[in-house]
Scaffold this active site. Structure first.
Site, PDB file in Angstrom:
ATOM      1  CD  GLU A   1      -8.388  -4.345 -13.921  1.00 28.60           C
ATOM      2  OE1 GLU A   1      -7.984  -4.363 -15.092  1.00 28.60           O
ATOM      3  OE2 GLU A   1      -9.309  -3.588 -13.533  1.00 28.60           O
TER       4      GLU A   1
ATOM      5  CD  GLU B   1      -8.707   2.795 -15.178  1.00 27.08           C
ATOM      6  OE1 GLU B   1      -8.742   1.767 -15.871  1.00 27.08           O
ATOM      7  OE2 GLU B   1      -9.228   2.872 -14.041  1.00 27.08           O
TER       8      GLU B   1
END
Length: 880
Positions: free
Chosen positions: A462, A743
């Protein structure tokens, strides 16, 4: 004593390749309190002797000492020298400051160089490295030489066998078809009269490599290309330019494969000794092809280029229960491993990087998804060999040694952290060691994700410029590092990647639009989500507050206006705006099981940010004298707030949405009718108590929850929330041994299991936005919105949380702003430092009396003491 001690250019310590005179700022020191500037003089000269003055401001009566613009038409490839002197309020003039210098770039983008490549269309799916070289002859004695370099792909530039500069991953990542940075170098010391060789090593990088979780190649192009222009100023005043053209030659390099996500394969047996030095025979090399590329989009990257920032030695080598040989560096980071190996020709080193161990202590790769993060090196077999990757980076704390000739030892390895080079400006320390570790984790979260763009994560497939992450962390980042050049560069890509209608992509550079049709989520929309797209307005606002610079407002003004107008265009008949895919309170813990979307309705989140961005835009319009726009958008803001209250509150002033986040943003964004503020704040506390004192907020609510509490009379509850150390909390991660921010609140669950591997980064800076509260509230270093850039400082420390001392500082454009407070039993002490040419207001709340005022005059209003402060250092004691 009164002196000018430090001059900054564009708020940075350097300015290379600029095409206009940098904005000039300076710091002053004095042994007198209450010292400020009455006048200044700036000179720009062509040499350090200042015997040829090119620009002289003359004596300017002004207190301004930051962000000064001078008019001087620059010439391409020239050095310029700047010095400043100032007069203080006692009419004493300083000596001239030590000079600083900058050098110019390619003025008006009048390039002679051509983009060249040795790749062909057949190499579209090939991520190899290539060499380029050309001999040049310098016929006279050299005065100075400047090089201007960029690539479609990544490059290392060489002159006579020496690497030029210390930058890595250049030219970085931009929206290549609309905006491309070039780097400028003073290379005078690397060239000599006679034969010289210019060389480049090129890799695929972001330009043509596989990108995003959609795994798309060649998003920007199918061939790498290189552009370089070397300007020589001879001692006799004549000039010469050497530029990339069809006369260069190229060949494959030992980099067999190199990709951002997957790592690098390097075969040292393919090295060509001396390829970038004079005398090398390139008879088997190929002629390059000239590529037709638009050079009008080029702009100089004058500062904050990525580079190696830290070197870390491994803590241990150990065997996992599965028998894997693993290196532990003790710190989650972004960069690469450099190793020293001795083996036979053909021996291989294979290293796989990863972040965490699983619950049984084995290497955990699942959260990397498809990213390989693998380095493969083939030995040439000639003594000790040293290697680190060329055109990739990894996110890791651990590395599995899959293959190694002999027995690997700790001394064979070191980790190199790679991120954009920025001066650390903020420091925070307190008596609570867990909070100190949290501050460390927040800082290293920034380091791990500020690699030319503000990424979401550095390890999986990502690593994108998600606008939401950047937005919520921007104020914290501005405390921690000098982010001016970094954000200025990225915000230009935000502007060029906006849609014609003004929509802002979810990620910048935008590699999702047009490539996400098969993505279940993103097929619903790849731009214009509330809190994400609002980065277009909130980041310039954070920069304006931090630096007091209206230049960033002017530069981004059209972009900001287009975004606010986009929201307004999509408003429904209830005054609510929404557009396609919204993330809402992303990954909040009040989401349904297995869902990423929090319980706070998108309509409320959209409306709240619509109001907030409109207000900030109106304020910035006023800051640059656009009074008509200010009036128009301030009226619009009031209409939005009116509709917000109508849609989301009942007649008794209760929020219709009973989530923590709804209450947080309603309070922090001042969307509440003041008569109901106390009620809403109390209800927020009740919602937290309902969760046993924990937060359940996601990306939208988390940055502001402690502010919403402490600003509304609940300082104790804000401290309680911060200091929780069980799940979910910031300190839960600390107690789990985290060295960066996660996260997910439960990335690693209390039972040792992991959050779903599809989205579980352990270096994801967004929730590190709490760092802003550490500086603004606990330490009490706050910016005065009416006099931004720390020209007037607000000191308002928040005592509590059983913290006995706090020591914090910020390196402003005017000098160090610092505070130290200490509490022992019922006695307290505060020491503040106010830089020359600034003032401050010191607030001491919830105290009984001032014991020693150190010449300050305090006013008292119900245990809240206030004093106006000039420059200098002051120590105040008080009783609680």
């Amino acid at each position: 004593m009164f002196n000018v001690i430090k001059v900054k250019l564009n708020y940075m310590d350097e300015a290379t390749g600029v095409v206009e005179v940098p904005r000039i700022s300076w710091q002053m020191v004095s042994d007198e309190r209450n010292c400020y500037q009455k006048a200044y003089q700036i000179q720009i000269a062509e040499n350090e002797r200042f015997n040829v003055i090119l620009c002289d401001s003359g004596v300017i009566e002004s207190h301004v000492s930051a962000g000064i613009s001078l008019t001087l038409k620059l010439q391409t490839a020239q050095r310029y020298f700047v010095r400043v002197k100032a007069q203080n309020n006692l009419s004493i003039w300083s000596e001239w400051s030590p000079y600083v210098c900058f050098f110019s770039g390619i003025i008006n983008n009048e390039w002679q160089a051509k983009f060249i490549s040795v790749e062909t269309e057949k190499d579209a799916d090939n991520s190899k490295g290539t060499y380029l070289r050309q001999e040049v002859f310098l016929e006279k004695r050299i005065e100075s030489v400047f090089a201007y370099v960029t690539a479609l792909g990544l490059y290392h530039f060489y002159i006579n066998g020496q690497r030029v500069g210390i930058d890595e991953m250049t030219p970085g990542w931009t929206s290549y078809h609309k905006h491309l940075m070039y780097q400028a170098y003073n290379v005078t010391e690397l060239l000599k009269t006679g034969v010289n060789v210019l060389g480049a090593h090129i890799g695929a990088g972001w330009y043509k490599g596989l990108m995003s979780f959609n795994h798309i190649r060649n998003i920007y192009g199918k061939k790498t290309a290189f552009l370089a222009e070397v300007h020589v100023n001879y001692a006799d005043g004549s000039k010469a330019i050497f530029a990339t053209d069809e006369n260069w030659q190229g060949d494959n390099s030992p980099v067999v494969f190199s990709e951002i996500y997957d790592g690098e394969i390097y075969d040292a047996r393919l090295e060509q000794v001396g390829w970038n030095s004079p005398g090398f025979k390139e008879s088997k090399w190929q002629n390059v092809q000239v590529e037709n590329c638009d050079k009008s989009i080029l702009s100089p990257q004058y500062a904050s280029k990525p580079g190696i920032n830290d070197y870390l030695k491994p803590k241990q080598i150990f065997q996992t229960p599965k028998g894997e040989t693993v290196l532990d560096f003790g710190q989650n980071m972004t960069g690469w491993i450099e190793f020293f190996v001795q083996g036979k020709e053909g021996d291989k080193v294979i290293i796989k990087c990863f972040e965490v161990l699983d619950g049984e202590g084995n290497a955990y790769f699942a959260n990397l998804r498809a990213a390989k993060e693998t380095i493969e090196y083939t030995c040439r077999g000639s003594g000790m060999e040293t290697y680190h990757p060329n055109f990739t980076y990894q996110g890791f704390q651990y590395a599995q040694i899959v293959s190694w000739p002999g027995t690997p030892l700790l001394e064979n390895f070191k980790a190199c952290t790679v991120h954009s080079v920025m001066e650390q400006t903020g420091t925070f320390e307190c008596s609570n060691s867990d909070l100190n570790q949290l501050q460390h984790n927040i800082l290293w979260g920034l380091k791990g994700n500020f690699l030319d763009i503000p990424m979401d994560c550095p390890q999986r497939d990502e690593r994108l410029g998600w606008t939401g992450d950047a937005e919520i962390f921007s104020r914290t980042a501005c405390y921690l590092m000098n982010t001016y050049a970094f954000y200025e560069k990225w915000l230009w890509d935000v502007a060029v990647d906006q849609t014609v209608e003004g929509g802002v992509p979810h990620v910048v550079p935008d590699v999702l639009t047009g490539y996400s049709d098969n993505d279940v989520l993103l097929s619903q929309g790849t731009h214009s989500a509330a809190a994400w797209a609002d980065a277009a307005v909130i980041l310039p606002w954070s920069m304006y507050l931090t630096f007091g610079d209206t230049g960033i407002i002017r530069r981004q003004y059209s972009s900001m206006k287009k975004w606010v107008d986009f929201m307004h265009f999509h408003v429904d008949d209830k005054g609510i705006w929404s557009y396609k895919l919204q993330f809402g309170d992303w990954v909040a813990l009040d989401a349904k099981p297995g869902d990423y979307f929090g319980a706070t309705p998108n309509e409320l989140v959209c409306s709240a940010y619509y109001a907030y961005s409109t207000l900030l835009f109106a304020k910035m319009a006023r800051a640059i004298g656009k009074d008509s726009d200010y009036e128009t958008y301030f009226i619009l803001y009031n209409e939005i707030v009116k509709n917000y209250r109508k849609n989301f509150f009942d007649a008794e002033g209760n929020l219709l949405v009973q989530t923590q986040t709804a209450h947080v943003i309603s309070l922090y964004f001042n969307l509440i009718d003041e008569q109901y503020r106390t009620k809403i704040a109390a209800n927020l506390v009740a919602l937290i108590q309902k969760e046993n004192g924990h937060l359940v907020t996601g990306f939208v609510g988390t940055p502001y929850i402690c502010h919403a509490l402490s600003q509304n009379g609940y300082a104790k509850e804000a401290y309680d929330l911060l200091l929780k150390d069980d799940f979910p909390s910031w300190l839960y991660q600390v107690k789990c041994g985290a060295t960066t921010v996660w996260e997910h609140w439960d990335g690693l669950k209390p039972d040792g299991t992991m959050w779903s591997a599809d989205m579980n980064s352990f270096n994801h800076y967004a929730y590190g936005a709490i760092g802003e509260w550490l500086y603004r509230a606990i330490a009490g270093i706050e910016i005065d919105e009416q006099v931004p850039g720390y020209k007037h400082i607000i000191f308002k420390p928040l005592f509590g949380g059983a913290i006995s001392y706090v020591k914090a500082a910020y390196k402003s454009m005017y000098g160090d702003v610092s505070i130290y407070w200490h509490i022992k039993k019922m006695e307290g002490l505060v020491t503040i430092h106010v830089p020359v040419n600034t003032t401050a207001t010191l607030y001491l709340d919830a105290i009984q009396a001032i014991s020693e005022a150190d010449s300050l005059i305090f006013t008292n209003d119900d245990k809240s003491y206030k004093a106006e402060v000039g420059s200098g250092e002051y120590t105040v004691t008080f009783t609680l």
